[in-house]
Motif scaffolding. Structure first.
Motif, PDB file in Angstrom:
ATOM      1  N   ASN A 321       3.540 -30.045   7.350  1.00 42.41           N
ATOM      2  CA  ASN A 321       3.842 -28.503   6.931  1.00 42.41           C
ATOM      3  C   ASN A 321       4.992 -27.987   7.393  1.00 42.41           C
ATOM      4  OD1 ASN A 321       1.222 -28.052   5.099  1.00 42.41           O
ATOM      5  ND2 ASN A 321       0.059 -28.540   6.963  1.00 42.41           N
ATOM      6  N   LEU A 322       5.214 -28.262   8.644  1.00 45.16           N
ATOM      7  CA  LEU A 322       6.484 -27.577   9.177  1.00 45.16           C
ATOM      8  C   LEU A 322       7.672 -28.326   8.332  1.00 45.16           C
ATOM      9  CD1 LEU A 322       5.832 -27.731  12.967  1.00 45.16           C
ATOM     10  CD2 LEU A 322       5.961 -25.766  11.626  1.00 45.16           C
ATOM     11  N   LYS A 323       7.430 -29.523   8.239  1.00 39.96           N
ATOM     12  CA  LYS A 323       8.838 -30.353   7.332  1.00 39.96           C
ATOM     13  C   LYS A 323       8.896 -29.756   6.005  1.00 39.96           C
ATOM     14  CE  LYS A 323      12.177 -33.144   6.966  1.00 39.96           C
ATOM     15  NZ  LYS A 323      13.231 -32.827   7.890  1.00 39.96           N
ATOM     16  N   ALA A 324       7.812 -29.375   5.275  1.00 41.69           N
ATOM     17  CA  ALA A 324       7.924 -28.777   4.152  1.00 41.69           C
ATOM     18  C   ALA A 324       8.570 -27.501   3.958  1.00 41.69           C
ATOM     19  CB  ALA A 324       6.128 -28.602   3.394  1.00 41.69           C
ATOM     20  N   LYS A 325       8.373 -26.639   5.097  1.00 45.44           N
ATOM     21  CA  LYS A 325       8.774 -25.512   5.314  1.00 45.44           C
ATOM     22  C   LYS A 325      10.216 -25.579   5.396  1.00 45.44           C
ATOM     23  CE  LYS A 325       5.080 -22.494   4.998  1.00 45.44           C
ATOM     24  NZ  LYS A 325       5.000 -21.358   4.046  1.00 45.44           N
ATOM     25  N   ALA A 326      10.765 -26.301   6.275  1.00 46.98           N
ATOM     26  CA  ALA A 326      11.990 -26.848   6.704  1.00 46.98           C
ATOM     27  C   ALA A 326      12.924 -27.030   5.401  1.00 46.98           C
ATOM     28  CB  ALA A 326      12.116 -27.743   7.588  1.00 46.98           C
ATOM     29  N   VAL A 327      12.301 -27.824   4.428  1.00 48.35           N
ATOM     30  CA  VAL A 327      12.726 -28.514   3.355  1.00 48.35           C
ATOM     31  C   VAL A 327      13.200 -27.345   2.353  1.00 48.35           C
ATOM     32  CG1 VAL A 327      12.672 -29.975   1.199  1.00 48.35           C
ATOM     33  CG2 VAL A 327      12.470 -30.714   3.694  1.00 48.35           C
ATOM     34  N   GLY A 328      12.269 -26.324   2.505  1.00 46.36           N
ATOM     35  CA  GLY A 328      12.356 -25.109   1.577  1.00 46.36           C
ATOM     36  C   GLY A 328      11.224 -24.921   0.690  1.00 46.36           C
ATOM     37  N   MET A 329      10.242 -25.843   0.975  1.00 45.54           N
ATOM     38  CA  MET A 329       8.791 -25.891   0.293  1.00 45.54           C
ATOM     39  C   MET A 329       7.932 -24.852   0.600  1.00 45.54           C
ATOM     40  SD  MET A 329       8.427 -30.195   0.016  1.00 45.54           S
ATOM     41  CE  MET A 329       6.948 -30.293  -0.961  1.00 45.54           C
ATOM     42  N   GLU A 330       8.238 -23.606   0.326  1.00 45.88           N
ATOM     43  CA  GLU A 330       7.493 -22.522   0.860  1.00 45.88           C
ATOM     44  C   GLU A 330       6.259 -22.389   0.067  1.00 45.88           C
ATOM     45  OE1 GLU A 330       8.325 -20.281   3.248  1.00 45.88           O
ATOM     46  OE2 GLU A 330       9.930 -21.596   3.638  1.00 45.88           O
ATOM     47  N   ASN A 331       6.153 -22.753  -0.850  1.00 46.80           N
ATOM     48  CA  ASN A 331       4.535 -22.994  -1.667  1.00 46.80           C
ATOM     49  C   ASN A 331       3.597 -24.187  -1.719  1.00 46.80           C
ATOM     50  OD1 ASN A 331       4.989 -19.848  -2.446  1.00 46.80           O
ATOM     51  ND2 ASN A 331       6.473 -20.731  -3.709  1.00 46.80           N
ATOM     52  N   SER A 332       4.137 -24.992  -0.474  1.00 46.89           N
ATOM     53  CA  SER A 332       3.273 -26.086  -0.570  1.00 46.89           C
ATOM     54  C   SER A 332       2.507 -26.108   0.878  1.00 46.89           C
ATOM     55  CB  SER A 332       4.334 -27.310  -0.407  1.00 46.89           C
ATOM     56  OG  SER A 332       5.276 -27.241  -1.582  1.00 46.89           O
ATOM     57  N   PHE A 333       1.493 -26.874   0.983  1.00 46.53           N
ATOM     58  CA  PHE A 333       0.331 -27.067   1.864  1.00 46.53           C
ATOM     59  C   PHE A 333      -0.026 -28.223   1.842  1.00 46.53           C
ATOM     60  CE2 PHE A 333      -3.383 -26.205   4.368  1.00 46.53           C
ATOM     61  CZ  PHE A 333      -2.955 -25.955   5.584  1.00 46.53           C
ATOM     62  N   PHE A 334      -0.502 -28.932   3.046  1.00 48.12           N
ATOM     63  CA  PHE A 334      -1.058 -30.216   3.091  1.00 48.12           C
ATOM     64  C   PHE A 334      -2.171 -30.357   3.949  1.00 48.12           C
ATOM     65  CE2 PHE A 334       3.529 -30.750   1.994  1.00 48.12           C
ATOM     66  CZ  PHE A 334       3.199 -31.209   0.694  1.00 48.12           C
ATOM     67  N   VAL A 335      -3.227 -31.033   3.778  1.00 49.20           N
ATOM     68  CA  VAL A 335      -4.420 -31.220   4.568  1.00 49.20           C
ATOM     69  C   VAL A 335      -4.412 -32.722   4.986  1.00 49.20           C
ATOM     70  CG1 VAL A 335      -5.337 -29.080   3.489  1.00 49.20           C
ATOM     71  CG2 VAL A 335      -6.082 -31.284   2.578  1.00 49.20           C
ATOM     72  N   ASP A 336      -3.721 -33.571   4.424  1.00 46.03           N
ATOM     73  CA  ASP A 336      -4.077 -34.839   4.952  1.00 46.03           C
ATOM     74  C   ASP A 336      -2.814 -35.820   4.511  1.00 46.03           C
ATOM     75  OD1 ASP A 336      -4.606 -36.773   2.272  1.00 46.03           O
ATOM     76  OD2 ASP A 336      -5.964 -35.071   1.903  1.00 46.03           O
ATOM     77  N   PRO A 337      -2.707 -36.640   5.171  1.00 52.75           N
ATOM     78  CA  PRO A 337      -1.271 -37.726   4.868  1.00 52.75           C
ATOM     79  C   PRO A 337      -1.480 -38.438   3.573  1.00 52.75           C
ATOM     80  CG  PRO A 337      -2.537 -38.809   6.727  1.00 52.75           C
ATOM     81  CD  PRO A 337      -3.192 -37.337   6.272  1.00 52.75           C
ATOM     82  N   ALA A 338      -2.511 -38.720   2.939  1.00 56.39           N
ATOM     83  CA  ALA A 338      -2.825 -39.402   1.789  1.00 56.39           C
ATOM     84  C   ALA A 338      -2.684 -38.620   0.517  1.00 56.39           C
ATOM     85  CB  ALA A 338      -3.819 -40.382   1.932  1.00 56.39           C
TER      86      ALA A 338
END
Length: 453
Positions: A321-338
């Motif tokens: 989730n931190l990486k997504a924010k850093a890339v610019g994915m402000e409307n993304s959220f993850f709960v598992d790696p698969a």
């Protein structure tokens, strides 16, 4: 009584250290730590204004935009920060003391572009100082090492345990200076000093798209030029929806930036989850890099979970989730790696940001998705046995991507192609979500692009 006083002094010192910097304060002991509020550095970040979240250090794709990088740098100067400025385009490192340029250093080498050790742009901080650090990945000594994120360091000229110097052509993602230069830099910086890394990737151009839309089935889609950010086609591209196994591209990003990929992971019962093609064996060891191949080629849920256990599943998802924010994915959220849970959500537009980051910064991940094997890390047992579920892998224009399917997400696909349009080769990302036939829809878009332009 004297011994008791000494004990009390040490105890209080530890308490102060823990109070000031958490466990980090404890581990840093009595080392000098740079303490200045960084909350206003990103005052110009549009996503920072909108989200209101606290600033996090990490890789920020927007810092590859030269205009924005200069704004950030000037902001640091204006606020009289001590900071390290790393310009990978000019191969130059600068140290600023209270906003004033104190020293210039030439960069000898950096991570090779397009490889898994490419040095990413971002705003980091010095997390660790070691006069002599041994790299377990490269099996070399790195003098006067300044760690600024995960596997990335600023360090001097490396050498093997027997004293033989290594070449200066490329690094494992680190920034290498002459040893005399980095020794000088090492003496100037403190733990916590900001590190601003710039590598020019994007530029404005005058390429313009004019078109009629094709008839396709996805509920959400985006077709975007990754070079100039032109949106060619879109439908509901800002709607948050479940994305299924496209999630695994973020899993691969986190693994590549926070795990020493040569490290081995022993498979346990907890890692052997339900997956389409079972490959992993209990009690067997696989390198983290090796696990990227079933993860990205066969969409292995086992490989995704195994990689997460290296750092701990909760910590791994937090980093996603931190990486997504850093890339610019402000409307993304993850709960598992698969990507199994329906709560793994994103938007077509956010996935366009992810595609751009992968194309310009982590193209080795895309290489794996189109079937390229890295023999130096790859176990021969898997060689020739893995299927590539990415349908367009045999298309010479295909640069990489990922498919997905769950009941919640429907059929999903992210694909990147290099297409000749009006005499120019353009990097085009095609994202289809909630599709009835993701392969057919993507092919229709490719055909439409060819006929239209």
């Amino acid at each position: 009584m004297k011994k008791f006083k000494i004990f009390i002094f040490i105890f209080l010192a530890l308490i102060i250290g823990l109070g000031a910097g958490g466990l980090g304060g404890y581990f840093y002991g009595f080392k000098q730590v740079y303490q200045k509020n960084i909350g206003s550095i990103f005052a110009e970040f549009p996503e920072q204004k909108e989200s209101g979240d606290a600033l996090k250090f990490g890789s920020y794709q927007i810092l590859e935009n030269e205009e924005f990088f200069n704004k950030t740098k000037n902001n640091l100067i204006y606020q009289k920060f001590d900071f390290i400025n790393v310009n990978l385009s000019e191969m130059k490192l600068q140290f600023y003391k209270e906003g004033q340029l104190a020293k210039d250093y030439p960069i000898l080498s950096k991570g090779r572009e397009g490889s898994w050790w490419e040095t990413p742009a971002g705003l980091y901080q010095v997390e660790l100082k070691e006069k002599k650090h041994f790299s377990s990945m490269g099996r070399v000594w790195m003098p006067y090492s300044l760690e600024f994120q995960g596997n990335f360091f600023i360090h001097g000229e490396t050498y093997y345990p027997d004293g033989t110097p290594t070449t200066n052509r490329y690094t494992g993602g680190c920034v290498r200076l002459a040893t005399a230069d980095v020794k000088d830099l090492y003496s100037r910086v403190k733990i916590g000093t900001p590190v601003l890394v710039f590598d020019k990737k994007f530029e404005k151009d005058n390429f313009i798209y004019q078109f009629k839309k094709p008839e396709i089935s996805p509920k959400n889609y985006l077709v975007i030029d990754l070079k100039n950010n032109s949106e060619i086609l879109e439908k509901n591209s800002e709607e948050k929806v479940s994305i299924a196994s496209i999630t695994k591209l973020v899993t691969a990003l986190v693994a590549s930036e926070y795990i020493n990929l040569s490290k081995e992971i022993t498979i346990t019962d907890k890692m052997l989850v339900e997956t389409s093609i079972k490959r992993l064996e209990k009690n067997k060891k696989y390198s983290a890099f090796e696990l990227l191949h079933p993860l990205l080629l066969e969409s292995s849920n086992e490989a995704a979970v195994a990689l997460s256990y290296f750092l701990g599943p909760s910590r791994f998802v937090q980093l996603m989730n931190l990486k997504a924010k850093a890339v610019g994915m402000e409307n993304s959220f993850f709960v598992d790696p698969a990507g199994l849970g329906p709560e793994n959500i994103s938007t077509s537009k956010d996935l366009g940001m992810l595609a751009r980051y992968l194309y310009y910064n982590r193209s080795f991940i895309l290489d794996i998705t189109r079937g390229k094997l890295y023999d130096s890390f790859f176990n021969n047992e898997f060689k020739g046995k893995l299927e590539n579920l990415n349908h367009f892998a045999d298309n010479p224009e295909f640069k990489g991507g990922k498919i997905g399917f769950t009941n919640a997400a429907g059929k999903t696909m992210l694909s990147i192609f290099e297409i000749n349009i009006n005499g120019q080769t353009r990097p085009i990302a095609i994202i289809v979500l909630g599709s009835e036939d993701e392969i057919n829809d993507t092919q229709k878009i490719l055909t439409w692009l060819e006929k239209t332009f």
